[in-house]
Enzyme design. Structure first.
Site, PDB file in Angstrom:
ATOM      1  N   ASP A   1       3.460   1.458   4.312  1.00  0.00           N
ATOM      2  CA  ASP A   1       2.978   1.297   2.849  1.00  0.00           C
ATOM      3  C   ASP A   1       3.880   2.208   2.187  1.00  0.00           C
ATOM      4  OD1 ASP A   1       2.110   3.863   4.053  1.00  0.00           O
ATOM      5  OD2 ASP A   1       0.162   2.608   4.166  1.00  0.00           O
TER       6      ASP A   1
ATOM      7  N   ASP B   1       3.988   5.384  -0.337  1.00  0.00           N
ATOM      8  CA  ASP B   1       3.109   6.519  -0.952  1.00  0.00           C
ATOM      9  C   ASP B   1       4.028   7.252  -2.125  1.00  0.00           C
ATOM     10  OD1 ASP B   1       0.880   5.849   0.461  1.00  0.00           O
ATOM     11  OD2 ASP B   1       1.944   7.452   2.243  1.00  0.00           O
TER      12      ASP B   1
ATOM     13  N   ASP C   1       4.238  17.850   7.087  1.00  0.00           N
ATOM     14  CA  ASP C   1       4.381  18.401   8.607  1.00  0.00           C
ATOM     15  C   ASP C   1       5.707  18.320   9.272  1.00  0.00           C
ATOM     16  OD1 ASP C   1       4.405  15.753   8.460  1.00  0.00           O
ATOM     17  OD2 ASP C   1       2.394  15.398   9.581  1.00  0.00           O
TER      18      ASP C   1
END
Ligand code: ATP
Ligand code: MG
Length: 461
Positions: A73, A75, A149
């Protein structure tokens, strides 16, 4: 060349402590043209930029495109606030209470649009182990990048210029097949222990090596996962199991010391000496399905993960003199009662799992009308796939699976020929079942939950 360029930029200008000017990598270098991103994400970025905001495709999608994988997907990260984002789109809603994100609907697509997150303040609310509890400050793009991260996940793609904006040498790390943590790995794991699971999942899925600085502390810090809410762990484990690389993930989790007692789901997988072959086969099968873009039902997955526990209970009950079918149902309930809560299995999924299990003894009946009724059962396909796993793992004779494969494919005449002769016991059982149910210990086949097909058993009689 790029590495030199990036390191010059990184080594050189520093703005605030720990924040660098990003490397701007042009399309001529990385090759990702704007037609590679979804039309919805392109339009969302255009609209926001048209209103004077910054807006980029961010995270997993950019990373996946750079290594030649298909993004799941797209984002979007922006400097617009959730309210501003919502105002610019006809179909958009704000979700989440603490850190709001906006879902923007564009045709069939739903895009997750997030406002840049700010740096963690000294007074950020944490639990006693250092896990961040509240995290709702907006910030600059550089701060947003530093909050992500791994370096490969902190890449921003601008559809207008087709440039990749790289604050943490993510493109270089990806080239070297390395998953590198942004910042000090121990501190980042303490803030959010789930990052340990993400490291393993992403490395397995993308064929990257976890940088030693990030993999080394995992063994010792794994215990922090005990402190993470069960539902979040469950979500992450489910992502891992349906990543298409579950076997690799599970093996690596074991190698990293992320097992026993930490993750209920992982215990279920690893702590069944008898069932390990079956579970690993089931996971390999799931991986295959995911890679072929076939759906994976969580109920089927959990039915496989818990099957050998059911078998163990079932055997015990039968040995204690309980009749076969009631014993199976009792075993199913025991396993689902103990594991269901721990694993956050919903009622609906539990119902589907039971259907698959309850069908198993019915595959043994190959005489009379019962096989025909079973073919018509709403969950026949799942039950049959499950049966094949049982034969492949050596739990039961492969002949039974082959018979069902043939029976399905045969025409009417051939099917009739395939039926086994009815045995004396079958008739006796049938007669007994016609008595009032409460007078008979062997009444249970009629209690088998049959989903929407509750009439099939009686049709078969
Ligand atoms: P996937 O391919 O599985 O979707 P992903 O990296 O896109 O992988 P998401 O959970 O969709 O994973 O997260 C989107 C982005 O949000 C990540 O790429 C990362 O930049 C950031 N992110 C997600 N989880 C964390 C976390 N626990 N800590 C820091 N950043 C995170
Ligand atoms: Mg993602």
């Amino acid at each position: 060349m790029i590495r030199k360029f990036i390191s010059r930029v990184l080594g050189g200008k520093k703005t605030k402590v720990g924040q660098h000017e990003p490397a701007i990598i042009p399309v001529s270098t990385h090759g990702i043209t704007r037609d590679r991103i979804s039309s919805g994400s392109r339009r969302v970025c255009e609209t926001l930029q048209g209103h004077g905001h910054k807006a980029f495709v961010v995270g997993g999608a950019v990373r996946d495109l750079l290594i030649g994988a298909e993004p799941k997907d797209f984002d979007i990260a922006t400097d617009a606030t959730p309210e501003e984002i919502r105002r610019h789109f006809r179909r958009a809603r704000i979700i989440g209470r603490r850190f709001q994100i906006v879902h923007v609907m564009m045709g069939q697509e739903t895009l997750e649009v997030t406002t840049f997150r700010g740096a963690l303040a000294d007074n950020t609310k944490k639990d006693e182990h250092g896990r961040v509890l509240h995290d709702n400050v907006f910030g600059s793009q550089a701060e947003d990048a530093a909050r992500r991260d791994f370096t490969a996940n902190a890449l921003y793609y601008d559809p207008a210029s087709e440039a990749v904006i790289d604050y943490h040498h993510g493109v270089g790390d990806l080239k070297q097949k390395t998953l590198r943590m942004i910042g000090e790995p121990r501190a980042r794991y303490r803030e959010d222990p789930v990052r340990m699971l993400r490291a393993v999942r992403l490395a397995a899925k993308l064929g990257l090596l976890i940088d030693p600085a990030a993999s080394m502390p995992i063994r010792e810090m794994a215990v922090l996962l005990e402190n993470v809410p069960a539902a979040r762990l469950f979500d992450e484990m489910l992502k891992l199991l349906t990543s298409g690389h579950s076997v690799k993930c599970i093996t690596q989790l074991r190698d990293e010391g992320l097992h026993h007692g930490l993750l209920p789901l992982l215990d279920v997988i690893l702590e069944q000496p008898m069932g390990e072959k079956f579970v690993m086969l089931a996971l390999a099968n799931t991986d295959e399905r995911v890679r072929n873009n076939k759906g994976v039902a969580p109920s089927f997955l959990f039915a496989t993960l818990l099957w050998h526990e059911v078998l163990a209970h079932w055997e015990k009950l039968k040995a204690a003199g309980e009749a076969k079918i009631p014993a199976l149902h009792q075993a199913m309930d025991t396993v689902l009662d103990t594991q269901g809560e721990k694993l956050a299995i919903t009622r609906r999924i539990a119902g589907d799992i039971k259907d698959i299990w309850a069908l198993q003894p019915r595959f043994e009946a190959r005489a009379g009308k019962r096989p025909y009724a079973l073919l018509e059962h709403q969950r026949f396909r799942a039950g049959y796939d499950f049966l094949l796993l049982r034969t492949e793992s050596g739990e039961i004779d492969s002949e039974l699976g082959e018979w069902w494969t043939d029976f399905q494919n045969a025409d009417g005449e051939k099917r009739a020929e395939m039926l086994m002769p009815e045995q004396a016991g079958d008739k006796k059982r049938r007669r007994r079942r016609k008595k009032p149910a409460n007078s008979d210990v062997d009444r249970a086949p009629q209690e088998v939950p049959l989903g929407n097909d509750s009439s099939s058993e009686s049709r078969a009689e």
